[in-house]
Scaffold this motif. Sequence first.
Motif, PDB file in Angstrom:
ATOM      1  N   LEU A 104       0.723  -1.070   0.169  1.00 38.37           N
ATOM      2  CA  LEU A 104      -0.071   0.167  -0.090  1.00 38.37           C
ATOM      3  C   LEU A 104       0.897   1.154   0.079  1.00 38.37           C
ATOM      4  O   LEU A 104       0.435   2.186  -0.718  1.00 38.37           O
ATOM      5  CB  LEU A 104      -1.105  -0.017   1.175  1.00 38.37           C
ATOM      6  N   GLN A 105       1.876   1.309   0.641  1.00 38.15           N
ATOM      7  CA  GLN A 105       2.820   2.256   0.638  1.00 38.15           C
ATOM      8  C   GLN A 105       3.438   2.766  -0.597  1.00 38.15           C
ATOM      9  O   GLN A 105       3.577   3.766  -1.338  1.00 38.15           O
ATOM     10  CB  GLN A 105       3.994   2.182   1.524  1.00 38.15           C
ATOM     11  N   ALA A 106       3.745   1.409  -1.364  1.00 35.84           N
ATOM     12  CA  ALA A 106       4.402   1.637  -2.887  1.00 35.84           C
ATOM     13  C   ALA A 106       3.182   2.055  -3.656  1.00 35.84           C
ATOM     14  O   ALA A 106       3.543   2.906  -4.393  1.00 35.84           O
ATOM     15  CB  ALA A 106       4.719   0.315  -3.243  1.00 35.84           C
ATOM     16  N   VAL A 107       1.917   1.910  -3.538  1.00 38.52           N
ATOM     17  CA  VAL A 107       0.774   2.033  -4.464  1.00 38.52           C
ATOM     18  C   VAL A 107       0.748   3.555  -4.280  1.00 38.52           C
ATOM     19  O   VAL A 107       0.583   4.454  -5.078  1.00 38.52           O
ATOM     20  CB  VAL A 107      -0.515   1.358  -4.044  1.00 38.52           C
ATOM     21  N   GLY A 108       0.950   4.212  -2.914  1.00 45.14           N
ATOM     22  CA  GLY A 108       0.748   5.523  -2.487  1.00 45.14           C
ATOM     23  C   GLY A 108       1.847   6.351  -3.181  1.00 45.14           C
ATOM     24  O   GLY A 108       1.501   7.406  -3.861  1.00 45.14           O
ATOM     25  N   TYR A 109       2.877   5.898  -3.139  1.00 43.43           N
ATOM     26  CA  TYR A 109       4.246   6.538  -3.781  1.00 43.43           C
ATOM     27  C   TYR A 109       3.977   6.559  -5.269  1.00 43.43           C
ATOM     28  O   TYR A 109       4.173   7.635  -6.196  1.00 43.43           O
ATOM     29  CB  TYR A 109       5.412   5.966  -3.485  1.00 43.43           C
ATOM     30  N   LEU A 110       3.519   5.466  -6.119  1.00 46.68           N
ATOM     31  CA  LEU A 110       3.223   5.537  -7.469  1.00 46.68           C
ATOM     32  C   LEU A 110       2.250   6.438  -7.781  1.00 46.68           C
ATOM     33  O   LEU A 110       2.258   6.993  -8.911  1.00 46.68           O
ATOM     34  CB  LEU A 110       2.855   4.210  -8.005  1.00 46.68           C
ATOM     35  N   ARG A 111       1.086   6.627  -6.865  1.00 48.06           N
ATOM     36  CA  ARG A 111       0.074   7.546  -7.463  1.00 48.06           C
ATOM     37  C   ARG A 111       0.695   8.997  -7.107  1.00 48.06           C
ATOM     38  O   ARG A 111       0.347   9.727  -8.028  1.00 48.06           O
ATOM     39  CB  ARG A 111      -1.294   7.311  -6.338  1.00 48.06           C
TER      40      ARG A 111
END
Length: 134
Positions: A104-111
């Motif tokens: 989820l942290q990676a998804v937030g970063y990618l967003r």
Amino acid sequence: MASATVSELARAVRVWTPPLDPEALETVLTKVRGWQPFDGESLLDDVIPAVEDLDDHDLRLRAHLMQLAVIAAATEARQRDPETERLIRWACQLRAEAMPSGHLQAVGYLRQMAWSVNELHERLGAIKFLREAA
């Protein structure tokens, strides 16, 4: 002060008429019954990439940011437009960070990366330094 009778009040009040005819009201009712409220939870389910796709998204977004930054530098948009300069600084800051290891942290970063790509792309188009976005 004299009080008005019920019949006097009834004559003073206009008779209400509906704003639409029966067919139009039926159309509105059908549309209301078929309306689906926005479901933000299902939206998030659809935009969270799978773990195995995160690295690919990261590489592609980094490449897009680099291309846009090079275009901004080559066209001198960075020097001429303070908003472009701000967006490039933000993009460079994001590119310098490593993608977090948690899903989820990676998804937030990618967003955040995707948002910066979009904002920079739109800005370069708005100030006519990128033809495709104009």
